[in-house]
Scaffold this active site. Structure first.
Site, short mmCIF file in Angstrom:
data_model
loop_
_atom_site.label_atom_id
_atom_site.label_comp_id
_atom_site.label_asym_id
_atom_site.label_seq_id
_atom_site.Cartn_x
_atom_site.Cartn_y
_atom_site.Cartn_z
N GLY A 22 -59.32 111.04 1.69
CA GLY A 22 -59.53 112.08 0.43
C GLY A 22 -58.68 112.95 1.30
O GLY A 22 -57.77 112.86 2.10
N GLY A 24 -58.15 117.43 2.52
CA GLY A 24 -58.58 118.60 2.14
C GLY A 24 -57.31 119.66 2.62
O GLY A 24 -56.14 119.10 2.46
N GLY A 25 -57.81 120.57 2.81
CA GLY A 25 -56.93 121.77 2.65
C GLY A 25 -56.14 121.86 4.17
O GLY A 25 -54.09 122.16 4.41
N MET A 26 -56.13 120.81 5.67
CA MET A 26 -55.58 120.53 6.44
C MET A 26 -54.34 118.74 6.51
O MET A 26 -53.50 118.99 7.76
CB MET A 26 -56.60 121.41 7.21
CG MET A 26 -56.70 122.60 7.35
SD MET A 26 -58.03 122.80 9.33
CE MET A 26 -55.97 123.22 10.21
N ASP A 137 -66.01 126.23 12.51
CA ASP A 137 -65.87 125.73 11.19
C ASP A 137 -66.91 124.70 10.97
O ASP A 137 -66.68 123.51 9.98
CB ASP A 137 -64.02 124.79 10.62
CG ASP A 137 -63.93 124.10 9.49
OD1 ASP A 137 -63.16 123.67 8.74
OD2 ASP A 137 -64.53 125.73 8.20
#
Length: 885
Positions: A22, A24-26, A137
């Site tokens: 997958g 993610g944003g980073m 986070d």
């Protein structure tokens, strides 16, 4: 997007990418195979734009500071680096699901399960916060579920990004260093210094979502979410879901307080409040004017907070390590390992800790639902595992190459393959009170008791005594042997006039080298001799093992190691330089009166190293052993009403008091010695302190008193004779003083206790292969009855009749019985489970005359935390200075 073929080619010598999991944003997340260690891993590659902004070298330097976080609810960092311009980091692969996946499927979790997950995460956060690391986070995406346990992933990634040189330009990419739904107000406002209070807030949001189905604040855009975070209060949980306990809601609202100062002081407090309603009440939120003022103040920073929005997920999946283990990094580091709740470290004889020769596995003696057992905790695994075949075991130690793990259980020296397999017997050690042992390279095991050192072939055989204390020169005991690398020389500790000193024994010549330097628990880790001081400070001196010579001054290594009542240090060090130890001091113990539910009341404000409390027949006084420093002990009597302690014996050589039925005398074991070594004789003294000690039985065997007969004419005791199992005997006090055998067999029988009417004898035997409580007639008749069905020791009769108490692990069991027409147990009730001090060879508690209370010894709750030091000796060298986090 990450260029997968280019990445796969660049890291092919280390990792083989199997598939993408997958993005993610980073980071993009891959399932990969660690070629070097033959294991699956989660490999995460920073998005190229983000890597360019952050600065690869700075990011990698910062992320490495989190590599030392070792906790059962924290997913550790395996590796990090650069490959063909791409920045990656590697974590365990967990074949489970994230909390986000679980929520997407179920929307809400059962209340008890949600609270348990939150408490697991709070434990991980509290540990990290104490190491100076804030996650920044916390959200469902970063909490993984593996076999019912919560694991916090990506620990420190946001911290590394925030400290990197391009962190101020992250907003240009539309990314953020947090997720709006879980951001604390101060984090959304862009405050530079983010404290642990931000993680507590985020965990409050997560738990709120687990119970209600959505975070406390939602909105169509990140800006709208932050606006609600700063200006609104979350809706009541109990109105949305009436099954949520009020104290759980109260705890969540404290965690969600706008001002950091109004939140819990630590994640541990949050966890406590979730479990205990009283704790939540202490931190109950106050609403009204203060909240309005807080919202107004935060609203002023709304504009600044809106600049930092975006929301990015750092990753999914990662997991438990399997297969071969990685080599330890060549650095000095200190961290803690949390023990599972069902495997609390058990105090007792010796350290009860062992580190494998390669330093990768820690074995400790734990107390769980099945009683005492050994557990193995690999440094790169997330939890410990029980070792089959080690029920009732203590004193673990490894063979030199690490293939075998040896231990003592039920009066036998045993060994089990380190890779798994059946436990095998080595020798009977029933006549030896073992608290230390070592396995040498020559295939010989040396073990000790207070009376000397013994050897036995690791393949099996009989014990041979090879050294005894030199009593003519004040030597009292020999302790804690440890082989030097040559396999022919044994380090050990000798106690002389109450002070410990290192010494060395040659197996070939039986010559002893004594070192004129105080210190116990001598261990050799090239090129140092390591020893422990009575205050728990550990030091090292340069040492030449061939010449048996100390070649330099002592240097401090670390401190706060727990030292037990008889001087045993809870410390183990591997030859590879890995140390594991419990912290604190356990010598100062409390004497407490405990009701049948386990609730204690302190009997005296004086906290001393108590051993065996015994209540007088009238219930007004308590005789007990108090062990000063590293000595043997003396007998003291506590007046319960006055709270005053009176010393009866002087000489640091008395233990195990027993009251006569009329309360006028106290019998005890007296440490004696001759040229053949030390042993225990039977003495007694008047209980008022006006008389002088008088011998009852003196010979070359060791004897521990158990009970007087109701008429006071006999003293029941058990005997330790070298080369023989322990037997129970009776000493007539009518003038003949000729012992009479009571229970004698090839098994070990100990801890005798007589019923109030003198009809039945309770005792502990290992005839079944583990310690169990048995009863047999004392005055005529035949029969034998097993009282404990699944392990038991420390039997004590209720003076009020009809009950026989015993310990099984931490549990206090009451066995109700009838005595006619024959003895029979009619019921067993577990009264309470609490870690009061215990010892299988004799009861470390007693029962009040009414049978409704117990006098027990309360120490600090045996810790669930092990401190581990990797290569602490690097700090002793100039190039190692300053390398410990």
């Amino acid at each position: 997007m990450t260029d997968t073929p280019r990445l796969a080619s660049a890291i092919a010598d280390r990792y083989r990418i199997e598939r993408e999991l997958g993005q993610g944003g980073m980071a993009t997340v891959y399932l990969a195979h660690d070629v070097r260690h033959d294991r699956k891993v989660a490999l995460k590659v920073l998005l190229p734009a983000l890597a360019a902004i952050l600065g690869a070298e700075r990011f990698l330097n910062e992320i490495r500071t989190t590599a030392n976080l070792q906790h059962p609810h924290i997913l550790s960092l395996f590796d990090s680096g650069q490959a063909d311009g791409m920045v990656y980091y590697v974590m365990p692969y967990v074949a489970g699901e994230s909390l986000r996946h679980r929520l997407d499927r179920e929307q809400q979790l059962p209340v008890d399960e949600a609270v348990r997950i939150a408490r697991d995460v709070a434990g991980a956060l509290d540990y990290a916060h104490r190491q100076g690391v804030v996650h920044r986070d916390i959200k469902p995406e970063n909490i993984l579920l593996h076999e019912g346990q919560a694991l916090v992933a990506d620990f420190g990634i946001a911290l590394a990004a925030s400290r990197s040189e391009g962190s101020t330009r992250i907003t240009e990419t539309g990314m953020s260093l947090g997720t709006p739904q879980y951001m604390a107000p101060e984090q959304a406002m862009g405050q530079r210094e983010i404290t642990p209070k931000a993680d507590i807030y985020a965990l409050g949001c997560v738990l709120y979502e687990l119970l209600s189905g959505e975070p406390p604040f939602t909105g169509p855009t990140p800006q709208a979410i932050v606006a609600r975070v700063m200006t609104e209060e979350p809706r009541s949980l109990t109105l949305q879901r009436p099954t949520v306990p009020e104290h759980v809601e109260a705890a969540i609202f404290v965690a969600l307080a706008k001002l950091p100062a109004d939140r819990f002081g630590s994640a541990a407090q949050f966890a406590e409040a979730l479990e205990l309603g009283s704790a939540a009440a202490r931190f109950a939120p106050r609403r009204g004017r203060g909240d309005r003022q807080a919202r107004s103040g935060f609203a002023k920073g709304l504009r600044a907070g809106l600049l930092l929005l975006g929301g990015a997920a750092l990753g999914i999946g990662a997991a438990w390590l399997a297969g071969r283990r990685p080599a330890l990094a060549p650095l000095s580091a200190r961290f803690e390992l949390m023990l599972p709740r069902d495997a609390r470290y058990a105090n007792g004889a010796g350290a009860n800790l062992a580190v494998s020769p390669d330093g990768r596995t820690i074995v400790y003696c734990g107390t769980g639902e099945q009683g005492r057992q050994l557990f193995a905790r690999r440094l790169d695994d997330v939890r410990a595992a029980a070792i089959p075949g080690t029920e009732g075991a203590f004193l673990p130690f490894f063979s030199p190459e690490g293939r075998w793990l040896a231990f003592v259980a039920a009066g036998r020296l045993m060994k089990v393959p380190a890779g798994g397999g059946a436990a095998l017997p080595i020798a009977s050690v029933g006549s030896v009170t073992v608290s230390g042992a070592s396995w040498g390279a020559s295939g010989v095991i040396v073990l000790e008791d207070v009376f000397g050192l013994y050897r036995v072939d690791a393949g099996g055989g009989r014990l041979e005594r090879i050294a005894v204390p030199d009593t003519l020169h004040g030597e009292q005991t020999y302790y804690w042997p440890e082989f030097l690398p040559d396999g022919q020389t044994v380090l050990f500790t000798l106690r002389r006039q109450g002070v410990d000193y290192p010494a060395a024994l040659s197996l070939a010549t039986r010559a002893i080298t004594r070192f004129d330097m105080p210190g116990g628990h001598a261990r050799y880790v090239e090129p140092y001799l390591v020893f422990v001081n009575p205050d728990g400070a550990v030091a090292a001196v340069p040492f030449n093992p061939r010449k048996l010579a100390i070649t330099g001054p002592p240097m401090p290594l670390f401190d706060h190691v727990e030292v037990g009542p008889t001087g045993e240090a809870k410390l183990a060090i591997s030859p590879s330089g890995v140390a594991a130890y419990m912290t604190g001091q356990s010598r100062q113990l409390g004497l407490v009166l405990v009701d049948r539910t386990g609730v204690p009341r302190l009997l005296t404000a004086e906290r001393r190293p108590y051993l065996t409390p015994r209540i007088s027949p009238d219930g007004r006084r308590i005789a007990t052993t108090i062990v000063p420093g590293a000595g043997i002990g003396d007998i003291w009597v506590l007046d319960i009403a006055q709270g005053a302690l009176q010393r009866l014996t002087f000489g640091d050589s008395a233990s195990l008091p027993v009251w006569s039925p009329d309360g006028r005398h106290i019998a005890y074991a007296h440490l004696s010695g001759d040229a053949a070594g030390n042993y225990r004789d039977l003495y007694w003294i008047t209980a008022d302190g006006n008389g002088r000690p008088e011998p009852l039985l003196r010979d070359s065997t060791s004897k521990n008193p158990g009970a007087f007969t109701p008429d006071g004419r006999q003293l029941i005791y058990y005997q330790l004779t070298t080369g023989r199992p322990r037997d129970i005997l009776s000493l007539p006090l009518d003038g003949t003083h000729r012992p009479i055998p009571v229970v004698a067999s090839d098994a070990n029988e100990l801890a005798p206790a007589l019923s109030p009417d003198g009809q039945f004898l309770a005792y502990v035997s290992d005839e079944s292969g583990r310690s169990e409580v048995y009863v047999r007639p004392f005055r005529g008749g035949a029969g034998k009855w097993q009282v404990s069905p699944s392990g038991g020791d420390e039997p004590r009769w209720s003076p009020a009749g009809s009950e026989l108490f015993y310990r099984s692990g931490d549990a206090m069991i009451a066995a109700r019985y009838r005595g006619r027409p024959a003895f029979a147990v009619v019921a067993r009730d577990t009264l309470f489970r609490r870690p009061y001090e215990s010892y299988p060879a004799y009861a470390r508690y007693d029962v009040t005359p009414d049978g409704r209370h117990f006098v027990m010894i309360e120490g600090s709750d045996p810790s669930r935390t092990l401190t581990v030091e990797l290569n602490p000796f690097l700090r002793l060298r100039p190039e190692g200075a300053g390398r410990t986090p």
